[in-house]
Scaffold this active site. Structure first.
Site, PDB file in Angstrom:
ATOM      1  N   GLU A  43      -0.002  13.480  -0.908  1.00  0.00           N
ATOM      2  CA  GLU A  43       0.849  13.802  -2.403  1.00  0.00           C
ATOM      3  C   GLU A  43       1.547  15.026  -1.869  1.00  0.00           C
ATOM      4  O   GLU A  43       0.886  16.006  -1.251  1.00  0.00           O
ATOM      5  CB  GLU A  43      -0.063  14.113  -3.358  1.00  0.00           C
ATOM      6  CG  GLU A  43       0.872  14.562  -4.563  1.00  0.00           C
ATOM      7  CD  GLU A  43       0.135  14.936  -5.897  1.00  0.00           C
ATOM      8  OE1 GLU A  43       0.999  15.188  -6.900  1.00  0.00           O
ATOM      9  OE2 GLU A  43      -1.164  15.117  -5.928  1.00  0.00           O
ATOM     10  N   ASP A 121      10.297  18.484  -8.140  1.00  0.00           N
ATOM     11  CA  ASP A 121      11.241  19.594  -8.936  1.00  0.00           C
ATOM     12  C   ASP A 121      12.551  18.753  -8.541  1.00  0.00           C
ATOM     13  O   ASP A 121      13.048  18.136  -7.797  1.00  0.00           O
ATOM     14  CB  ASP A 121      11.680  20.896  -7.995  1.00  0.00           C
ATOM     15  CG  ASP A 121      10.365  21.844  -8.012  1.00  0.00           C
ATOM     16  OD1 ASP A 121       9.636  21.789  -8.916  1.00  0.00           O
ATOM     17  OD2 ASP A 121      10.012  22.469  -7.161  1.00  0.00           O
ATOM     18  N   ASP A 157       9.166  13.163 -14.896  1.00  0.00           N
ATOM     19  CA  ASP A 157       9.487  13.125 -16.376  1.00  0.00           C
ATOM     20  C   ASP A 157      10.897  13.406 -16.309  1.00  0.00           C
ATOM     21  O   ASP A 157      11.719  13.321 -17.518  1.00  0.00           O
ATOM     22  CB  ASP A 157       9.001  14.393 -17.037  1.00  0.00           C
ATOM     23  CG  ASP A 157       9.297  15.589 -16.161  1.00  0.00           C
ATOM     24  OD1 ASP A 157       8.672  15.638 -14.978  1.00  0.00           O
ATOM     25  OD2 ASP A 157      10.116  16.443 -16.462  1.00  0.00           O
ATOM     26  N   THR A 195      -1.537  13.672 -13.204  1.00  0.00           N
ATOM     27  CA  THR A 195      -1.143  14.785 -12.609  1.00  0.00           C
ATOM     28  C   THR A 195      -1.180  15.919 -14.004  1.00  0.00           C
ATOM     29  O   THR A 195      -1.008  15.691 -15.227  1.00  0.00           O
ATOM     30  CB  THR A 195      -0.002  14.889 -12.124  1.00  0.00           C
ATOM     31  OG1 THR A 195       1.293  15.139 -12.985  1.00  0.00           O
ATOM     32  CG2 THR A 195       0.443  13.741 -11.174  1.00  0.00           C
ATOM     33  N   GLU A 196      -1.291  17.341 -13.601  1.00  0.00           N
ATOM     34  CA  GLU A 196      -1.228  18.333 -14.392  1.00  0.00           C
ATOM     35  C   GLU A 196       0.251  18.189 -15.267  1.00  0.00           C
ATOM     36  O   GLU A 196      -0.046  18.306 -16.448  1.00  0.00           O
ATOM     37  CB  GLU A 196      -1.349  19.639 -14.038  1.00  0.00           C
ATOM     38  CG  GLU A 196      -2.524  19.998 -13.609  1.00  0.00           C
ATOM     39  CD  GLU A 196      -3.161  19.678 -12.336  1.00  0.00           C
ATOM     40  OE1 GLU A 196      -2.490  19.172 -11.625  1.00  0.00           O
ATOM     41  OE2 GLU A 196      -4.073  20.214 -11.827  1.00  0.00           O
ATOM     42  N   GLU A 198       2.114  15.633 -15.583  1.00  0.00           N
ATOM     43  CA  GLU A 198       2.020  14.517 -16.479  1.00  0.00           C
ATOM     44  C   GLU A 198       1.431  14.510 -17.747  1.00  0.00           C
ATOM     45  O   GLU A 198       1.852  14.091 -18.888  1.00  0.00           O
ATOM     46  CB  GLU A 198       1.689  13.424 -15.714  1.00  0.00           C
ATOM     47  CG  GLU A 198       1.691  12.044 -16.451  1.00  0.00           C
ATOM     48  CD  GLU A 198       1.160  10.799 -15.607  1.00  0.00           C
ATOM     49  OE1 GLU A 198       0.340  11.365 -14.407  1.00  0.00           O
ATOM     50  OE2 GLU A 198       1.378   9.633 -15.856  1.00  0.00           O
TER      51      GLU A 198
HETATM   52  C1  LIG Z   1       6.601  20.584 -10.641  1.00  0.00           C
HETATM   53  S1  LIG Z   1       5.566  20.903  -9.756  1.00  0.00           S
HETATM   54  C2  LIG Z   1       4.601  19.316  -9.989  1.00  0.00           C
HETATM   55  C3  LIG Z   1       2.977  19.305  -9.508  1.00  0.00           C
HETATM   56  C4  LIG Z   1       2.243  18.141  -9.444  1.00  0.00           C
HETATM   57  N1  LIG Z   1       2.554  17.108  -8.646  1.00  0.00           N
HETATM   58  C5  LIG Z   1       2.177  17.693 -10.627  1.00  0.00           C
HETATM   59  O1  LIG Z   1       2.550  16.657 -11.046  1.00  0.00           O
HETATM   60  O2  LIG Z   1       1.554  18.178 -11.795  1.00  0.00           O
HETATM   61  C6  LIG Z   1       6.148  20.798  -8.118  1.00  0.00           C
HETATM   62  C7  LIG Z   1       5.338  21.048  -6.893  1.00  0.00           C
HETATM   63  O3  LIG Z   1       6.052  21.026  -5.692  1.00  0.00           O
HETATM   64  C8  LIG Z   1       5.658  22.052  -5.023  1.00  0.00           C
HETATM   65  N2  LIG Z   1       6.839  21.742  -3.916  1.00  0.00           N
HETATM   66  C9  LIG Z   1       8.244  21.980  -4.280  1.00  0.00           C
HETATM   67  N3  LIG Z   1       8.924  21.832  -3.098  1.00  0.00           N
HETATM   68  C10 LIG Z   1       7.995  21.692  -2.027  1.00  0.00           C
HETATM   69  C11 LIG Z   1       8.258  21.792  -0.954  1.00  0.00           C
HETATM   70  N4  LIG Z   1       9.379  21.879  -0.181  1.00  0.00           N
HETATM   71  N5  LIG Z   1       7.110  21.855  -0.038  1.00  0.00           N
HETATM   72  C12 LIG Z   1       5.945  21.691  -0.668  1.00  0.00           C
HETATM   73  N6  LIG Z   1       5.648  21.758  -1.921  1.00  0.00           N
HETATM   74  C13 LIG Z   1       6.698  22.019  -2.487  1.00  0.00           C
HETATM   75  C14 LIG Z   1       5.883  23.263  -5.762  1.00  0.00           C
HETATM   76  O4  LIG Z   1       5.168  24.360  -5.399  1.00  0.00           O
HETATM   77  C15 LIG Z   1       5.041  22.601  -7.069  1.00  0.00           C
HETATM   78  O5  LIG Z   1       3.625  22.881  -6.973  1.00  0.00           O
END
Ligand SMILES: C[S@@+](CC[C@H](N)C(=O)[O-])C[C@H]1O[C@@H](n2cnc3c(N)ncnc32)[C@H](O)[C@@H]1O
Length: 221
Positions: A43, A121, A157, A195-196, A198
Site C-alpha cells: 500500500e 492525495d 473519495d 482504511t481510516e 474511508e
Molecule cells: C490522505 S492520506 C490516506 C491514508 C490512508 N491510505 C487511508 O486511506 O486512510 C494519504 C497518505 O499518503 C501519504 N503520502 C502521500 N504522498 C506520498 C509519497 N509521495 N510517498 C509516501 N507517502 C505519501 C501521506 O503521508 C498520507 O499518509
C-alpha cells in the site's frame, strides 16, 4: 496526513524487526524480511495503517508492505501491527518509511504482485498533476516493479482523482474491472477492509470510488 512528531519516534522505530527506514537497501531482496515466501502486496501512502495491518491479519498467506513518508505514521501503524500480532510484528507485514517518488529504487522488476492506492492525495490543481500517484510517471514505475498480471487497486473519495486515473489507465491500454462509483451503496461488500480515511468519509455519507487495474508489460503512456 501529518501528525505532530514525538521526540522519541525514531528511537522507537530504529532496529525493530520488519520496520524499514532505508528502503533502497532492500531492493530485490524484500522476501528476506518475511517469515515465508509469498506474493507481496504494497500500500503506497498507508497513513495510520489500518488497511494494511488488517489485510495482514486476514491473509497470512500473503506478504504485505505498508509505505508512508512520515515517521509518525509508521509509528502509528507499528502500534496497530503490534496489537494485531499480540505484541510482535506479524511475520507477513513490513512497514516502510519512504517516499513513493523513489519507488523504482526500492523495488526490483516484478517484485510486487499488488499495489493499493487508498485515498491518495488528489492534488486537484492542474499545476500539481504530476504529484498524483496515478500520473503516468508513477504508473510507468509501477508497471516495472509489478509482476506480469500484477494488479493496482485504487479507492478514493475524490471524484476528480478517480476520473483522472481512469483516463490515465485507458490511455495506457490497461484493463480495468470492478469499477464502482459507490462501493458502499448497497451496504459494505463482504470481506471489505476499510482504511481510516474511508471510515471517515463513509460515516459522512460520501461515496467511495474504486477500480482494479490489471497490468501488462506492453502498457505505456
Ligand atoms: C490522505 S492520506 C490516506 C491514508 C490512508 N491510505 C487511508 O486511506 O486512510 C494519504 C497518505 O499518503 C501519504 N503520502 C502521500 N504522498 C506520498 C509519497 N509521495 N510517498 C509516501 N507517502 C505519501 C501521506 O503521508 C498520507 O499518509
Amino acid at each position: 496526513m501529518r501528525l505532530r512528531r514525538k521526540a522519541d519516534t525514531i528511537d522507537v522505530l530504529q532496529g525493530k524487526e520488519r520496520i524499514v527506514l532505508n528502503a533502497e537497501q532492500w531492493k530485490g531482496r524484500w522476501m528476506e524480511l518475511f517469515v515465508r515466501n509469498a506474493p507481496v502486496h504494497a500500500e503506497l501512502g498507508m497513513g495510520k495503517g489500518r488497511f494494511i495491518t488488517e489485510l495482514a491479519r486476514l491473509h497470512p498467506d500473503i506478504n504485505f508492505i505498508g509505505i508512508d513518508r512520515y515517521d509518525e505514521l509508521i509509528r502509528r501503524a507499528y502500534e496497530k501491527a503490534l496489537v494485531a500480532g499480540a505484541g510482535e510484528m506479524p511475520g507477513n507485514l513490513v512497514l516502510v518509511r519512504a517516499n513513493v517518488e523513489h519507488i523504482d529504487q526500492m523495488f526490483a522488476e516484478s517484485e510486487l504482485s499488488h499495489i493499493y492506492l487508498n485515498h491518495s492525495d488528489p492534488w486537484p490543481k492542474k499545476r500539481h498533476e504530476n504529484r498524483r500517484l496515478t500520473h503516468p510517471r508513477f504508473m510507468n514505475k509501477y508497471m516495472h516493479i509489478l509482476e506480469p498480471g500484477g494488479e493496482i487497486h485504487l479507492k478514493t473519495d475524490a471524484a476528480s482523482l478517480f476520473e483522472y486515473s481512469l483516463n490515465v489507465f485507458a490511455d495506457m491500454n490497461l484493463r480495468m474491472r470492478n469499477i464502482s462509483l459507490n462501493v458502499h451503496a448497497e451496504g459494505t461488500p463482504p470481506g471489505h477492509v476499510f482504511t481510516e480515511y474511508e471510515q471517515k468519509f463513509v460515516a459522512e455519507g460520501l461515496p467511495i470510488y474504486r477500480v482494479e487495474v490489471l497490468t501488462n508489460k506492453e502498457a505505456g503512456s
